[in-house]
Design an enzyme around this catalytic site. Structure first.
Site, PDB file in Angstrom:
ATOM      1  N   SER A 259       0.959  -1.380  -0.127  1.00 24.05           N
ATOM      2  CA  SER A 259      -0.073  -0.157  -0.011  1.00 24.05           C
ATOM      3  C   SER A 259       0.803   1.190  -0.020  1.00 24.05           C
ATOM      4  O   SER A 259       1.727   1.461  -1.041  1.00 24.05           O
ATOM      5  CB  SER A 259      -1.028   0.016   1.234  1.00 24.05           C
ATOM      6  OG  SER A 259      -1.760   1.063   1.343  1.00 24.05           O
TER       7      SER A 259
ATOM      8  N   ASP B 275      -3.526   6.244  -2.846  1.00 19.84           N
ATOM      9  CA  ASP B 275      -2.240   5.748  -2.192  1.00 19.84           C
ATOM     10  C   ASP B 275      -1.646   4.662  -3.375  1.00 19.84           C
ATOM     11  O   ASP B 275      -2.167   4.484  -4.294  1.00 19.84           O
ATOM     12  CB  ASP B 275      -2.662   5.151  -1.037  1.00 19.84           C
ATOM     13  CG  ASP B 275      -3.452   3.805  -0.979  1.00 19.84           C
ATOM     14  OD1 ASP B 275      -3.965   3.758  -1.977  1.00 19.84           O
ATOM     15  OD2 ASP B 275      -3.448   3.129  -0.131  1.00 19.84           O
TER      16      ASP B 275
ATOM     17  N   ASP C  81      -6.377   2.270  -2.894  1.00 20.24           N
ATOM     18  CA  ASP C  81      -7.615   1.832  -2.448  1.00 20.24           C
ATOM     19  C   ASP C  81      -7.881   2.750  -1.510  1.00 20.24           C
ATOM     20  O   ASP C  81      -9.074   2.782  -0.444  1.00 20.24           O
ATOM     21  CB  ASP C  81      -7.596   0.509  -1.409  1.00 20.24           C
ATOM     22  CG  ASP C  81      -6.429   0.428  -0.440  1.00 20.24           C
ATOM     23  OD1 ASP C  81      -5.697   1.418  -0.421  1.00 20.24           O
ATOM     24  OD2 ASP C  81      -6.384  -0.600   0.237  1.00 20.24           O
TER      25      ASP C  81
ATOM     26  N   GLU D  74     -12.868   5.597   6.285  1.00 19.52           N
ATOM     27  CA  GLU D  74     -11.632   6.106   7.288  1.00 19.52           C
ATOM     28  C   GLU D  74     -11.495   7.737   6.964  1.00 19.52           C
ATOM     29  O   GLU D  74     -11.497   7.882   5.723  1.00 19.52           O
ATOM     30  CB  GLU D  74     -10.607   5.284   7.412  1.00 19.52           C
ATOM     31  CG  GLU D  74     -11.151   3.751   8.062  1.00 19.52           C
ATOM     32  CD  GLU D  74      -9.729   2.917   8.034  1.00 19.52           C
ATOM     33  OE1 GLU D  74      -9.507   2.589   9.157  1.00 19.52           O
ATOM     34  OE2 GLU D  74      -9.038   2.700   7.129  1.00 19.52           O
ATOM     35  N   ALA D  75     -11.141   8.459   8.000  1.00 22.89           N
ATOM     36  CA  ALA D  75     -10.705   9.812   7.445  1.00 22.89           C
ATOM     37  C   ALA D  75      -9.584   9.543   6.454  1.00 22.89           C
ATOM     38  O   ALA D  75      -9.417  10.482   5.730  1.00 22.89           O
ATOM     39  CB  ALA D  75     -10.306  10.254   8.859  1.00 22.89           C
TER      40      ALA D  75
ATOM     41  N   ARG E  70      -3.349   5.783  20.366  1.00 24.25           N
ATOM     42  CA  ARG E  70      -3.515   4.414  20.263  1.00 24.25           C
ATOM     43  C   ARG E  70      -2.174   3.784  19.705  1.00 24.25           C
ATOM     44  O   ARG E  70      -1.511   4.495  18.922  1.00 24.25           O
ATOM     45  CB  ARG E  70      -4.674   3.973  19.463  1.00 24.25           C
ATOM     46  CG  ARG E  70      -4.632   4.755  18.012  1.00 24.25           C
ATOM     47  CD  ARG E  70      -5.692   4.255  17.212  1.00 24.25           C
ATOM     48  NE  ARG E  70      -5.524   2.778  16.680  1.00 24.25           N
ATOM     49  CZ  ARG E  70      -4.841   2.783  15.442  1.00 24.25           C
ATOM     50  NH1 ARG E  70      -4.330   3.736  14.649  1.00 24.25           N
ATOM     51  NH2 ARG E  70      -4.406   1.633  14.694  1.00 24.25           N
TER      52      ARG E  70
ATOM     53  N   SER F  69      -0.327   1.770  17.020  1.00 30.50           N
ATOM     54  CA  SER F  69      -0.500   1.491  15.383  1.00 30.50           C
ATOM     55  C   SER F  69      -0.569  -0.259  15.221  1.00 30.50           C
ATOM     56  O   SER F  69      -0.183  -0.789  16.012  1.00 30.50           O
ATOM     57  CB  SER F  69       0.645   1.954  14.470  1.00 30.50           C
ATOM     58  OG  SER F  69       0.920   1.292  13.507  1.00 30.50           O
TER      59      SER F  69
END
Ligand code: 16G
Ligand code: ZN
Length: 550
Positions: free
Chosen positions: A73, A286, A290, A390-391, A512, A514
Site C-alpha cells: 500500500s 495511495d 484503495d 476512514e478519514a 493508540r 498502530s
C-alpha cells in the site's frame, strides 16, 4: 499430498527478487495484522508461499476463488506485503488470519505437521471451483512474490490465476466476480466496463443545475503507484468531455512525498503540485489505489506555503450520504412502511465536525469502530445501505440484498431511484476503491453543480486536527477500549489525556498503538490550530516520558 517446499521458499532458503538468500531465523515471529503481513520485501518470499498455500486450502474448503494481493500500500517501495481475500471480496475471515499466522510462524521442520493439523480442522468436499486469484502492485519485488504464490498454490494443485498488476480493489472485485458470475466478468476489462458504463449512464440521466459551478476536471496524484496505469485504462472508457483527468506522479519513487497517506498526515501538497498554479481540484491515490483524498492548495497570504486543504474520507462520506438520502426520498414517500436502513460508520479519526454534522444535521447516529477496514465493513454490512469511510480516504458503500431487490432489480420510472441504482454500481462495494470513489464523487458534485468552494462551505468545516507518530520500542504495552478512544493501559495515562483535553475548547484526543508500524499514534483536535498543536505536542510528551521512564 507431497509437501516438498521449493528451497527458495523455505525460511532457510528464502530468496529475494535480486537472487540473494535472506534466511529467516526460526524464532522470528510474524503476525497477520490490520493489512495482512507487511514487512521489508526480503522477508516475504516464504510468507507469500505459505499464504498462498493457506489460500488454496481455504479455496478447497469453500470450493471457491480466494484472493491473494501482494502489496504494501502506502509503505515505501522497499516493503511489500500479502493479504488474503475471501470469496465475496471481503477481508479474510478472522479464524483464518490465525491459521495463516500459525502456518507462517512454523519452522521449516514444523511446517508439514502444521499443515496437516490445519487440514484436519477443515472439511473438503467438491473442489472444482477452487482457485487462487493473485494480483500485485507495481513494486519491483512483486513478480518474484507472484512466483512464490504460484508455487504455494501448486502444493495442492489448486488452479492459480495471475491477474498481474492491479489495484487492491481490482483484486477484491475479481475474486467476487469469479465466485458470482452475475456480478461482473472476472477480468480487468470486466471491472473497467462495469464501473465506466454505470458512470456514463448515471451521467446521462443526471441533469446538471443551470447555475452549476461544477468543473469536470481533476488533477490526480498517483503516488507513483498502480493508480497511474490502471486508472488510465479505466478512463479510456469515459470520454474526456465527461471527465478530464490530468495525471501526476506516475513513475518516480513510489509513495515518496506524495500519495493519499502523505497528504493526509502532513496536510501538505504532494510533490509536483504547486501552491501558485491554478489547480482547483486535486486528488491523491495511495500506492495500491484503495484510498482517495481530495485536496487543493490552502488559501494563504504566503505564496510559498505548501499547505493543503483536505477533502478527506469524512468529507467524501458526508457528500455521498447527502446524495443517497436525497435519491431515497422518492422511495420513502411512496412506501413509508418499508424503510431501507441507512448507516454511517467512522473511526475515532473522523473529524469531530463531521461526526457532529452527521448526528445533528443529518439525524443519523454514526457508528464508531476500531481502525481497519474489516471493522468498518462488517459494521456497515448491518445496514441496507452502509456507508463507511476512514478519514484517511479508505471507504465505500455496501448494499444489502433487500437494496438489490428493491432498488436495483425493480423497474421504476423514478429518476432518483434509477440514479441510486446506477450510483450503487459505480461504487465498488467489495472494498474502498480510489477509482470508483473518485467517479462517485464527481457524479455527486456534478449532480449538485458544486465547485470545491461549494463542497467546502455547504456541508461542514473541519476542526483543526493533528496526527503525530511517536516511535516506541514496544507498542504492545498500549491497550485501548471504546473503539480505541480510551487507553486502559498503561494505567494512568488516560487521566493525563483527559486533563490535557479539558484545557481546550471543542477538543478531543486519543492515543493508540498502530496496527501496522512500531509506533504510537497521537490524534488531537481543538478550536484553533495553535491549541491543536499544543495539545498534540503535550500528548506526544506524555508518551515520550513514559517510554523514557521504562
Ligand atoms: C491499514 C488498514 C487501514 C488502516 C491503517 C491503520 C486495511 C485494508 N487497511 O492500512 O484501514 O487505517 O492500516 O494503520 O485494513 P495504523 O494501525 O498503523 O494506524
Ligand atoms: Zn492502500
Amino acid at each position: 499430498m507431497d509437501l516438498t517446499v521449493p528451497v527458495e521458499y523455505s525460511r532457510a532458503g528464502n530468496t529475494t527478487h535480486s537472487g540473494n538468500v535472506h534466511a529467516i531465523q526460526d524464532d522470528e515471529k510474524f503476525s497477520y495484522g490490520t493489512a495482512g503481513f507487511r514487512f521489508k520485501s526480503e522477508k516475504l518470499p516464504f510468507i507469500v508461499f505459505r499464504c498462498a498455500y493457506v489460500a488454496s486450502l481455504r479455496a478447497r474448503q469453500l470450493n471457491s476463488a480466494i484472493g491473494v494481493m501482494i502489496t504494501a500500500s502506502h509503505n515505501p517501495s522497499c516493503d511489500n506485503g500479502v493479504k488474503l481475500v475471501d470469496p465475496s471480496g471481503d477481508m479474510l475471515n478472522e479464524q483464518w488470519e490465525i491459521y495463516a499466522t500459525e502456518v507462517v510462524n512454523a519452522t521449516d521442520a514444523e511446517l508439514p505437521a502444521a499443515v496437516r493439523a490445519l487440514e484436519k480442522q477443515i472439511s473438503v468436499g467438491k473442489t472444482q471451483l477452487s482457485r487462487v486469484v493473485c494480483g500485485m502492485d507495481t513494486r519491483c519485488s512483486g513478480p518474484c512474490l507472484m512466483n512464490a504464490a504460484r508455487a504455494g498454490a501448486a502444493l495442492f494443485n489448486v488452479q492459480f490465476d495471475d491477474i498481474g498488476v492491479v489495484s487492491t480493489p481490482m483484486l477484491h472485485y475479481a475474486v467476487k466476480a469469479f465466485n458470482e458470475p452475475k456480478f461482473a466478468e472476472p477480468t480487468h476489462d470486466g471491472y473497467y466496463s462495469a464501473i465506466a458504463d454505470s458512470f456514463k449512464k448515471l451521467y446521462e440521466i443526471t441533469e446538471e443545475p443551470k447555475d452549476s459551478r461544477y468543473q469536470p476536471k481533476v488533477i490526480v496524484d498517483c503516488a507513483n503507484g498502480v493508480g497511474a496505469p490502471r486508472f488510465r485504462n479505466l478512463l479510456e472508457r469515459i470520454p474526456s468531455s465527461l471527465l478530464e483527468v490530468e495525471f501526476r506522479n506516475e513513475s518516480e519513487e513510489l509513495n515518496q512525498g506524495c500519495g493519499a497517506d502523505f497528504v493526509k498526515i502532513s496536510q501538505k501538497l504532494p510533490a509536483n503540485f504547486s501552491p501558485t498554479a491554478a489547480e482547483p481540484k486535486c486528488a491523491s491515490f495511495d500506492g495500491d489505489a484503495d484510498r482517495l483524498m481530495y485536496f487543493r492548495a490552502k488559501a494563504s497570504e504566503n505564496s510559498e506555503s505548501n499547505d493543503a486543504e483536505l477533502f478527506d474520507g469524512d468529507k467524501i462520506a458526508v457528500l455521498i450520504v447527502t446524495y443517497i438520502r436525497e435519491q431515497l426520498k422518492d422511495y420513502e414517500n411512496s412506501t413509508p412502511m418499508e424503510r431501507l436502513r441507512l448507516g454511517i460508520v467512522q473511526t475515532a479519526y473522523a473529524n469531530g465536525s463531521s461526526t457532529r454534522y452527521i448526528r445533528e444535521k443529518l439525524g443519523i447516529e454514526p457508528i464508531i469502530v476500531p481502525t481497519g477496514v474489516k471493522h468498518l465493513h462488517e459494521a456497515a454490512s448491518e445496514f441496507d445501505i452502509g456507508i463507511y469511510f476512514e478519514a484517511n480516504g479508505h471507504g465505500t458503500v455496501v448494499f444489502s440484498e433487500i437494496f438489490d431487490r428493491i432498488i436495483r432489480r425493480t423497474p421504476t420510472e423514478s429518476l432518483p431511484l434509477r440514479r441510486l441504482a446506477l450510483f450503487s454500481r459505480v461504487i465498488n462495494e467489495t472494498v474502498g476503491d480510489a477509482f470508483a470513489d473518485l467517479l462517485a464523487v464527481e457524479a455527486v458534485l456534478r449532480h449538485y453543480g458544486w465547485s470545491m468552494d461549494d463542497w467546502a462551505e455547504k456541508l461542514y468545516r473541519d476542526v483543526p486536527n493533528v496526527q503525530i507518530k511517536v516511535p516506541v520500542i514496544d507498542r504492545s504495552i498500549f491497550k485501548t477500549t471504546n473503539a480505541e478512544q480510551t487507553l486502559v493501559k498503561p494505567v494512568g495515562i488516560q487521566k493525563m489525556i483527559d486533563t490535557d483535553v479539558a484545557k481546550y475548547n471543542n477538543s478531543r484526543a486519543f492515543i493508540r498503538p498502530s496496527g501496522t508500524e512500531n509506533i504510537v499514534r497521537v490524534y488531537a483536535e481543538a478550536d484553533t490550530v495553535e491549541n491543536t498543536l499544543q495539545l498534540g505536542k503535550s500528548l506526544e510528551q506524555v508518551v515520550l516520558n513514559l517510554c523514557n521512564s521504562n
